[in-house]
Design a protein around this motif. Structure first.
Motif, PDB file in Angstrom:
ATOM      1  N   VAL A 184      -7.116  -8.769   1.452  1.00 10.83           N
ATOM      2  CA  VAL A 184      -7.368  -9.168   0.068  1.00 10.83           C
ATOM      3  C   VAL A 184      -7.740  -7.918  -0.723  1.00 10.83           C
ATOM      4  O   VAL A 184      -8.444  -7.041  -0.228  1.00 10.83           O
ATOM      5  CB  VAL A 184      -8.524 -10.189   0.032  1.00 10.83           C
ATOM      6  CG1 VAL A 184      -8.920 -10.513  -1.402  1.00 10.83           C
ATOM      7  CG2 VAL A 184      -8.146 -11.452   0.796  1.00 10.83           C
ATOM      8  N   ARG A 195      -6.586  11.201  -2.989  1.00 10.05           N
ATOM      9  CA  ARG A 195      -6.729  10.430  -1.769  1.00 10.05           C
ATOM     10  C   ARG A 195      -7.759  11.068  -0.842  1.00 10.05           C
ATOM     11  O   ARG A 195      -8.603  10.392  -0.267  1.00 10.05           O
ATOM     12  CB  ARG A 195      -5.374  10.338  -1.062  1.00 10.05           C
ATOM     13  CG  ARG A 195      -5.260   9.182  -0.105  1.00 10.05           C
ATOM     14  CD  ARG A 195      -3.817   8.799   0.066  1.00 10.05           C
ATOM     15  NE  ARG A 195      -3.047   9.924   0.572  1.00 10.05           N
ATOM     16  CZ  ARG A 195      -2.653  10.016   1.853  1.00 10.05           C
ATOM     17  NH1 ARG A 195      -2.957   9.065   2.693  1.00 10.05           N
ATOM     18  NH2 ARG A 195      -1.940  11.038   2.236  1.00 10.05           N
ATOM     19  N   ILE A 215       2.236   2.511  -3.472  1.00  9.53           N
ATOM     20  CA  ILE A 215       1.343   2.850  -4.578  1.00  9.53           C
ATOM     21  C   ILE A 215       1.116   4.355  -4.574  1.00  9.53           C
ATOM     22  O   ILE A 215       0.561   4.904  -3.626  1.00  9.53           O
ATOM     23  CB  ILE A 215       0.000   2.107  -4.442  1.00  9.53           C
ATOM     24  CG1 ILE A 215       0.246   0.603  -4.491  1.00  9.53           C
ATOM     25  CG2 ILE A 215      -0.969   2.549  -5.530  1.00  9.53           C
ATOM     26  CD1 ILE A 215      -0.964  -0.236  -4.160  1.00  9.53           C
ATOM     27  N   PRO A 216       1.579   5.030  -5.634  1.00 10.92           N
ATOM     28  CA  PRO A 216       1.422   6.484  -5.613  1.00 10.92           C
ATOM     29  C   PRO A 216      -0.027   6.913  -5.817  1.00 10.92           C
ATOM     30  O   PRO A 216      -0.725   6.390  -6.693  1.00 10.92           O
ATOM     31  CB  PRO A 216       2.306   6.960  -6.778  1.00 10.92           C
ATOM     32  CG  PRO A 216       2.613   5.766  -7.599  1.00 10.92           C
ATOM     33  CD  PRO A 216       2.280   4.533  -6.820  1.00 10.92           C
ATOM     34  N   VAL A 217      -0.480   7.820  -4.969  1.00  9.39           N
ATOM     35  CA  VAL A 217      -1.815   8.413  -5.089  1.00  9.39           C
ATOM     36  C   VAL A 217      -1.657   9.889  -4.763  1.00  9.39           C
ATOM     37  O   VAL A 217      -1.040  10.241  -3.760  1.00  9.39           O
ATOM     38  CB  VAL A 217      -2.816   7.803  -4.078  1.00  9.39           C
ATOM     39  CG1 VAL A 217      -4.203   8.365  -4.303  1.00  9.39           C
ATOM     40  CG2 VAL A 217      -2.847   6.295  -4.145  1.00  9.39           C
ATOM     41  N   ASP A 221     -12.040   3.508  -2.672  1.00  4.74           N
ATOM     42  CA  ASP A 221     -10.661   3.047  -2.595  1.00  4.74           C
ATOM     43  C   ASP A 221      -9.972   3.451  -3.901  1.00  4.74           C
ATOM     44  O   ASP A 221     -10.425   3.064  -4.973  1.00  4.74           O
ATOM     45  CB  ASP A 221     -10.654   1.517  -2.436  1.00  4.74           C
ATOM     46  CG  ASP A 221      -9.251   0.962  -2.244  1.00  4.74           C
ATOM     47  OD1 ASP A 221      -8.277   1.670  -2.569  1.00  4.74           O
ATOM     48  OD2 ASP A 221      -9.139  -0.185  -1.782  1.00  4.74           O
ATOM     49  N   PRO A 222      -8.889   4.241  -3.835  1.00  7.36           N
ATOM     50  CA  PRO A 222      -8.226   4.678  -5.074  1.00  7.36           C
ATOM     51  C   PRO A 222      -7.840   3.508  -5.975  1.00  7.36           C
ATOM     52  O   PRO A 222      -7.747   3.667  -7.194  1.00  7.36           O
ATOM     53  CB  PRO A 222      -6.967   5.404  -4.588  1.00  7.36           C
ATOM     54  CG  PRO A 222      -7.180   5.683  -3.150  1.00  7.36           C
ATOM     55  CD  PRO A 222      -8.212   4.733  -2.626  1.00  7.36           C
ATOM     56  N   LEU A 223      -7.654   2.345  -5.380  1.00  3.41           N
ATOM     57  CA  LEU A 223      -7.270   1.181  -6.180  1.00  3.41           C
ATOM     58  C   LEU A 223      -8.433   0.649  -7.023  1.00  3.41           C
ATOM     59  O   LEU A 223      -8.243  -0.185  -7.890  1.00  3.41           O
ATOM     60  CB  LEU A 223      -6.728   0.065  -5.279  1.00  3.41           C
ATOM     61  CG  LEU A 223      -5.451   0.420  -4.521  1.00  3.41           C
ATOM     62  CD1 LEU A 223      -5.028  -0.716  -3.616  1.00  3.41           C
ATOM     63  CD2 LEU A 223      -4.337   0.771  -5.493  1.00  3.41           C
ATOM     64  N   GLU A 228       0.829  -1.205   0.000  1.00  2.00           N
ATOM     65  CA  GLU A 228       0.000   0.000   0.000  1.00  2.00           C
ATOM     66  C   GLU A 228       0.865   1.258   0.000  1.00  2.00           C
ATOM     67  O   GLU A 228       0.599   2.207  -0.720  1.00  2.00           O
ATOM     68  CB  GLU A 228      -0.885  -0.038   1.241  1.00  2.00           C
ATOM     69  CG  GLU A 228      -2.038   0.911   1.227  1.00  2.00           C
ATOM     70  CD  GLU A 228      -2.952   0.694   2.433  1.00  2.00           C
ATOM     71  OE1 GLU A 228      -2.452   0.463   3.546  1.00  2.00           O
ATOM     72  OE2 GLU A 228      -4.173   0.751   2.248  1.00  2.00           O
ATOM     73  N   ASP A 238      -9.811  -7.223  -3.916  1.00  3.79           N
ATOM     74  CA  ASP A 238     -10.664  -7.930  -4.861  1.00  3.79           C
ATOM     75  C   ASP A 238     -11.190  -6.967  -5.916  1.00  3.79           C
ATOM     76  O   ASP A 238     -11.102  -5.754  -5.763  1.00  3.79           O
ATOM     77  CB  ASP A 238     -11.836  -8.567  -4.095  1.00  3.79           C
ATOM     78  CG  ASP A 238     -12.308  -9.858  -4.754  1.00  3.79           C
ATOM     79  OD1 ASP A 238     -12.034 -10.040  -5.961  1.00  3.79           O
ATOM     80  OD2 ASP A 238     -12.937 -10.664  -4.066  1.00  3.79           O
ATOM     81  N   LEU A 242      -3.189  -9.558  -2.902  1.00  8.01           N
ATOM     82  CA  LEU A 242      -3.154  -9.163  -1.498  1.00  8.01           C
ATOM     83  C   LEU A 242      -2.416  -7.848  -1.352  1.00  8.01           C
ATOM     84  O   LEU A 242      -1.545  -7.520  -2.155  1.00  8.01           O
ATOM     85  CB  LEU A 242      -2.459 -10.247  -0.679  1.00  8.01           C
ATOM     86  CG  LEU A 242      -3.201 -11.597  -0.698  1.00  8.01           C
ATOM     87  CD1 LEU A 242      -2.246 -12.752  -0.522  1.00  8.01           C
ATOM     88  CD2 LEU A 242      -4.278 -11.628   0.361  1.00  8.01           C
TER      89      LEU A 242
END
Lengths: 385, 365
Positions: free
Chosen positions: B352, B283, B276-278, B292-294, B273, B354, B342
């Motif tokens: 996780v 953010r 990971i650039p945000v 979630d930015p992802l 985490e 997902d 993960l």
């Protein structure tokens, strides 16, 4: 995550150094005897899984997920009612995004939308009022859900609708109150909860006083907590310290936001627009007296239950669904007989699998494996093989 | 009736069996199409594998890849072929518009196949009553984007539908490109130990469109990252010829991209985490909105899976490109648990990652 400017009140409570020292203190203070601590609020459940906090706790501490997920506690009959309103010709039915996928006995709001109902998701009741202003020839209904946290914004929207004389706006009110639900859990047979992480957002509105009965009558500690990893861990430390001292009291870890007296203005607007229902059904918990809010008679013009005919029929949960036991903390999400098999986030049977704050969805989405390559430990049962 | 809960081991075995069964055959159980089917997440997967692929009678479509790679007679190079439709709302947003997006998105599908894009087609579906000024602006944007990328529009089609039967403008673009001899990219080639690279901060596009569309009263200077990735992809391939696969994490975000790779490979991956650039604004907006930015769409980011030995070279190549200055190695590929992604959280735990089941933000591209 790395990023440029720091988010005050977020970054400082995610600081790995701070987290490590709190974890060390929990490890030091945790006794060997198992301790069941319920986080009341779905926001905490989400945060615990989102940040993988269970990985950091000693096996004797068992976090039990409480009833504070607004989506999860809405009984199926109310979703049927919502669909009935949404399917009225000319209605624009507005809702928070989470509610779109909750199954009723006849499909979800997303299904109703696909079949032609005008269902829109909004971020606030004021957005719904805005839609009403812009489409005066349509009836706009807001599906109000949530605890004392969201009730003030519904209340403020009602007051504004009345002062602006917006005639085509109404609220389908499903606001619930947290204290009767906690009491119902404390009174349920076989209750094993040793302490509570108290709901931070609700407490900003109602303050800390309404929780005083928990230590006074049930001798259990409760610590009102924020939602960042360090907040939750610190609340656990405070509960462990109370147990060491042999005391039970209400403590406020979230003092940067929560005042003991709460937010009087917010309480006043709720009181002006809403009154307690004599009883309300909670999913899995059954009927609880004085546990929900309805619009006051003075706001009948804005009450969707008055304006539209709703079936108002109680719908029993699907047989396979064990949301109730999950919400009471008597079983873990993965112990439900349909968890992960028939009931998944893409095809949910129960409400707990829909909302990201639901224990089942949080567990399924975030928690079902830990990175050590092992499945999650089972704190009070046999070791997984 | 209360049945005694079964032990965790049994339960997980049951869940695994159900997952394995679903992996073998995605089934479309829905009776009608909902917005979830367009989300790029699980429901899209069910639609693709449960109806479209079997319905097309075993067509040589690989559901995992964004472009088909076809042999051209006996020539050593192969042809990459792709198509994509654009329905973004609003038409114009900070950092781009439906026109530039239609050019970049299709170029990027070719780029992730390792192809040098040759040309695009342009299909326009216009709603009766559309303001010609709006159309002129979109066409100008298409021309500028195509010229900057060096990929011309060479053929096209226009249809007009009745008012209310479309929302102003829908665009389809198809693209062809040439995959040089020796380049072969596929999730199936991914190996345990490979590194996961990400070309820059995530979530910009989705949040920029969301803020432009909804009156959220969040003040933030967030621009879409919409950009053509073919030069960045070529630089990575040159620095690391054994790159296993490339992915542009659009709908469903980095989470969907990494899950698709894990499923295709039958392996797992773990990402940090903290690496990971945000962007701070993105953010903050995600925190406020509970996103979630992802899971948020990107239109100018590249995920590359490369052998560990070439990870630094690939990273340098990314960082040397203007679109990859903030690139990072965010994680690695693991043997197990198969098909899973993960995250090591900053707090020191894990979770996780997902694909999303629903769609938080429809019509984002």
């Amino acid at each position: 995550m790395s990023g440029t400017p720091s988010l005050r009140f977020v970054d400082e409570y995610r600081d790995p150094e701070l987290v490590r020292s709190l974890v060390a203190e929990i490890q030091r203070r945790a006794a060997d005897a198992p301790l069941k601590i319920m986080e009341v609020c779905g926001g905490h459940t989400h945060a615990i899984y989102r940040h993988g906090l269970e990985d950091l706790l000693p096996p004797s501490i068992d976090l039990v997920h409480g009833p504070g997920c607004p989506v999860c506690v809405i009984p199926m009959g109310r979703i049927d009612d919502a669909l009935a309103i949404a399917r009225h010709p000319g209605v624009i039915f507005t809702t928070f995004g989470d509610m779109m996928r909750v199954p009723s006995s006849r499909g979800s709001l997303l299904d109703a939308k696909a079949q032609g109902a005008d269902v829109r998701f909004v971020y606030s009741p004021l957005d719904a009022l805005k839609i009403a202003r812009h489409t005066p020839d349509r009836q706009v209904v807001f599906f109000a859900i949530g605890f004392e946290t969201t009730a003030p914004s519904t209340a403020a929207t009602l007051l504004r609708a009345r002062s602006e004389g917006v005639r085509n706006f109404s609220v389908f009110c499903n606001h619930v109150t947290i204290v009767p639900a906690i009491k119902a859990i404390l009174d349920s047979p076989g209750m094993q909860i040793d302490g509570f992480i108290g709901p931070g957002h609700v407490s900003t509105i109602i303050g800390t006083q309404p929780f005083a009965f928990i230590p006074a009558q049930y001798r259990r500690p409760i610590v009102i907590s924020g939602f960042e990893p360090a907040d939750i861990l610190q609340a656990l430390v405070m509960i462990l310290r109370q147990r060491e001292r042999g005391t039970a009291e209400v403590e406020n870890q979230y003092a940067r936001v929560v005042r003991p007296e709460g937010n009087r203005r917010a309480l006043a607007v709720i009181g002006e627009t809403m009154a307690l229902r004599p009883y309300f059904e909670w999913r899995g918990l059954g009927f609880i007296t004085c546990s929900a809010l309805k619009l006051r008679p003075e706001f009948a013009d804005f009450d969707a239950e008055v304006r539209f005919e709703v079936p108002g029929v109680r719908v029993t949960d699907p047989k396979a669904c064990q949301c109730g036991e999950v919400l009471k903390g008597t079983i873990k999400p993965w112990q439900c007989r349909v968890f992960g098999t028939a009931c998944t986030p893409d095809r949910p049977i129960g409400t707990c699998m829909v909302s990201p704050e639901g224990a089942c969805a949080a567990y399924f989405n975030y928690g079902r494996y830990s990175l050590s390559g092992r499945v999650r430990r089972e704190p009070t049962g046999p070791t997984p093989t | 009736m209360i049945t005694p809960p079964s032990p965790l081991g049994d339960q997980l075995e049951r869940i695994e069996r159900a997952r394995a069964a679903r992996r073998r055959r995605y089934v479309l159980q829905d009776e009608w199409i909902t917005l979830s089917h367009g989300s790029g997440g699980k429901a899209s997967r069910n639609l693709l594998d449960g109806l479209l692929l079997p319905g097309l009678g075993g067509a040589p479509l690989d559901g995992f890849d964004d472009a088909a790679v076809l042999p051209i007679g006996a020539a050593p190079a192969r042809l990459a072929f792709t198509t994509d439709s654009y329905v973004v709302s609003p038409l114009f947003f900070p950092g781009g518009d439906i026109g530039s997006l239609a050019v970049h998105g299709t170029i990027n599908d070719l780029a992730t196949a390792g192809a040098r894009p040759l040309a695009l087609s342009l299909g326009l579906i216009l709603e009766e009553g559309l303001d010609v000024v709006v159309l002129r602006r979109i066409v100008e944007s298409i021309r500028t984007a195509s010229a900057a990328a060096g990929v011309p529009i060479v053929t096209g089609d226009t249809k007009v539908v009745n008012r209310g039967k479309a929302d102003q403008v829908f665009i389809n673009t198809a693209g062809v490109g040439v995959v040089p001899n020796g380049v072969s990219l596929s999730g199936a080639l991914v190996q345990p130990g490979d590194r996961v690279l990400l070309s820059g901060p995530v979530g910009d596009h989705g949040i920029a469109v969301l803020l432009a569309r909804e009156a959220l009263e969040i003040e933030a200077d967030i621009r879409s990252d919409s950009a053509p990735l073919h030069r960045l992809a070529a630089a990575v391939l040159e620095a690391s010829p054994q790159t296993r696969c490339l992915k542009d994490p659009t709908r469903g975000g980095v989470a969907s991209g990494l899950n698709e790779i894990a499923q295709h490979a039958g392996l797992a991956s773990a990402v940090d985490e903290g690496r990971i650039p945000v962007r701070g604004d993105v953010r903050a907006a995600c925190e406020i909105l509970g996103l979630d930015p992802l899971h948020i769409a990107n239109e100018g980011k590249l995920i590359a899976i490369v052998p560990a030995a070439h990870a630094d070279a690939a990273l340098d190549a990314m960082r040397s490109d203007a679109l990859g200055t903030e690139a990072a190695i965010i994680g690695e590929v693991l043997e197990s648990p198969p098909d899973m992604v993960l995250v090591r959280t900053e707090a020191g735990g894990s979770r996780v990652l997902d694909m999303l089941a629903g769609d938080p933000l429809p019509r984002i591209c």
